[in-house]
Design an enzyme around this catalytic site. Sequence first.
Site, PDB file in Angstrom:
ATOM      1  N   GLY A   9       0.831  -1.211   0.000  1.00  0.00           N
ATOM      2  CA  GLY A   9       0.000   0.000   0.000  1.00  0.00           C
ATOM      3  C   GLY A   9       0.857   1.249   0.000  1.00  0.00           C
ATOM      4  O   GLY A   9       0.536   2.242   0.663  1.00  0.00           O
TER       5      GLY A   9
ATOM      6  N   GLY B 141      -0.670   4.902  -0.698  1.00  0.00           N
ATOM      7  CA  GLY B 141      -1.727   5.466   0.140  1.00  0.00           C
ATOM      8  C   GLY B 141      -1.260   6.664   0.957  1.00  0.00           C
ATOM      9  O   GLY B 141      -0.129   7.137   0.789  1.00  0.00           O
ATOM     10  N   GLN B 142      -2.144   7.138   1.841  1.00  0.00           N
ATOM     11  CA  GLN B 142      -1.821   8.350   2.622  1.00  0.00           C
ATOM     12  C   GLN B 142      -0.572   8.144   3.472  1.00  0.00           C
ATOM     13  O   GLN B 142       0.293   9.015   3.532  1.00  0.00           O
ATOM     14  CB  GLN B 142      -3.009   8.732   3.525  1.00  0.00           C
ATOM     15  CG  GLN B 142      -2.798  10.073   4.237  1.00  0.00           C
ATOM     16  CD  GLN B 142      -3.741  10.305   5.409  1.00  0.00           C
ATOM     17  OE1 GLN B 142      -4.435   9.383   5.861  1.00  0.00           O
ATOM     18  NE2 GLN B 142      -3.772  11.529   5.899  1.00  0.00           N
TER      19      GLN B 142
ATOM     20  N   ASP C   1       2.340  -1.711  -4.487  1.00  0.00           N
ATOM     21  CA  ASP C   1       0.954  -1.243  -4.455  1.00  0.00           C
ATOM     22  C   ASP C   1       0.215  -1.929  -5.600  1.00  0.00           C
ATOM     23  O   ASP C   1       0.821  -2.252  -6.629  1.00  0.00           O
ATOM     24  CB  ASP C   1       0.876   0.281  -4.623  1.00  0.00           C
ATOM     25  CG  ASP C   1      -0.438   0.854  -4.086  1.00  0.00           C
ATOM     26  OD1 ASP C   1      -0.406   1.505  -3.027  1.00  0.00           O
ATOM     27  OD2 ASP C   1      -1.486   0.637  -4.724  1.00  0.00           O
TER      28      ASP C   1
ATOM     29  N   ASN D 264      -0.760  -7.097  -5.753  1.00  0.00           N
ATOM     30  CA  ASN D 264      -2.028  -7.218  -5.042  1.00  0.00           C
ATOM     31  C   ASN D 264      -1.735  -8.043  -3.792  1.00  0.00           C
ATOM     32  O   ASN D 264      -1.415  -9.232  -3.897  1.00  0.00           O
ATOM     33  CB  ASN D 264      -3.050  -7.912  -5.945  1.00  0.00           C
ATOM     34  CG  ASN D 264      -4.382  -8.100  -5.245  1.00  0.00           C
ATOM     35  OD1 ASN D 264      -4.489  -7.927  -4.029  1.00  0.00           O
ATOM     36  ND2 ASN D 264      -5.399  -8.460  -6.013  1.00  0.00           N
TER      37      ASN D 264
ATOM     38  N   TYR E 154     -14.823  -1.600   9.414  1.00  0.00           N
ATOM     39  CA  TYR E 154     -13.441  -1.163   9.629  1.00  0.00           C
ATOM     40  C   TYR E 154     -12.996  -1.494  11.063  1.00  0.00           C
ATOM     41  O   TYR E 154     -11.927  -2.056  11.295  1.00  0.00           O
ATOM     42  CB  TYR E 154     -13.368   0.339   9.366  1.00  0.00           C
ATOM     43  CG  TYR E 154     -12.024   0.983   9.546  1.00  0.00           C
ATOM     44  CD1 TYR E 154     -11.025   0.825   8.606  1.00  0.00           C
ATOM     45  CD2 TYR E 154     -11.767   1.802  10.657  1.00  0.00           C
ATOM     46  CE1 TYR E 154      -9.795   1.449   8.754  1.00  0.00           C
ATOM     47  CE2 TYR E 154     -10.549   2.432  10.809  1.00  0.00           C
ATOM     48  CZ  TYR E 154      -9.567   2.257   9.860  1.00  0.00           C
ATOM     49  OH  TYR E 154      -8.351   2.883  10.015  1.00  0.00           O
TER      50      TYR E 154
ATOM     51  N   LYS F 258     -10.216  -4.041  12.567  1.00  0.00           N
ATOM     52  CA  LYS F 258      -9.105  -3.581  13.409  1.00  0.00           C
ATOM     53  C   LYS F 258      -9.004  -4.420  14.674  1.00  0.00           C
ATOM     54  O   LYS F 258      -7.903  -4.784  15.098  1.00  0.00           O
ATOM     55  CB  LYS F 258      -9.256  -2.093  13.747  1.00  0.00           C
ATOM     56  CG  LYS F 258      -8.989  -1.163  12.573  1.00  0.00           C
ATOM     57  CD  LYS F 258      -7.607  -1.374  11.958  1.00  0.00           C
ATOM     58  CE  LYS F 258      -7.280  -0.405  10.848  1.00  0.00           C
ATOM     59  NZ  LYS F 258      -6.120  -0.842  10.039  1.00  0.00           N
TER      60      LYS F 258
END
Length: 318
Positions: free
Chosen positions: A8, A11-12, A34, A53, A143, A147
């Site tokens: 990832g 991402g942010q 990514d 992936n 979500y 978590k």
Amino acid sequence: MKRILILGAGGQIGSELVPHLRGIYGNDNVIATDVNADKCKHLDGSGPFEPLNALDGEAFSAIVKRYRVDAIFNLVALLSAAGERDPRLAWNVNIGALTNSLYIGKDNGCAVFTPSSIGAFGNDTPKDKTPQDTLQRSNTTIYGVCKVAGELLGDYYYHRFGVDTRSVRFPGLISHVAMPGGGTTDYAVDIFYAAVRDGAFTCNVAAGTYMDMMYMPDALDAVVRLMEADPARLKHRNSFNIAAMSFDPEALAAAIRRHLPAFRLSYDVDPVKQAIADSWPNSMDDTCAREEWDWAPRYDLPAMTAEMLDRIREKLAR
Ligand code: SER
């Protein structure tokens, strides 16, 4: 950590963690991956990149072996509001990437970092100074369900197989390189772009809604400090509360007005995001992180606000 694999990377968090780790461990020792190569264009040339992936265990495992990776950073996730649009997809992606990281980490002797979140807490959790060890019936978002399950999976792989799993519960992350997307705390990023561009912002979370937030440089520092911490000092692993600042939209607007006095804030509350925000802590107690691995944030609300406005002014001017 000598050879680090990032899942990832576009991402942010990944967009800033990859350059940060390359600065510390060397460009060639941080392998960015990514599913969407386009999102990683800004990393071009600074070190290895592999399209991946993370749900494809075979391809994932082959990259870990080829680069002789010894630490996996799993940053793959659909955020809270996005998850509510397709809970089945969110479970498959969020838990699938983590499960692969854990078993591939186990088979290849890798440490595994995966972020948890304020979303790991729910309506039954104490809201103020939320303790490190407390009730976590986070059952109002997929979500949050992921978590909580992820924290347990991390601890399970540590106890059962000795995998060096470590994690933090990130607050809402505020940054200016890559946008978050589909999160409940996104307003605290969007507000800065709107403030610089339009002098006004319409907020989708109500006044009086307090949540923990953190500026990205502190988040990056937390990840490295935790992963480099002496394991003998760690009483916890998955996952540590870390906190830097807690505010509601009004307090953030007031901090922005110290630089842009004419800034205007209005509201158009999104009921889905509001219900999520209401189920999360107002502020977490991060004493254990401070004691076990010397966590210490540098940015408070005024310092973060000043720097965000500067950076976004520069960015929009470009
Ligand atoms: N920033 C995330 C979200 O809002 C929470 O960890 O979904």
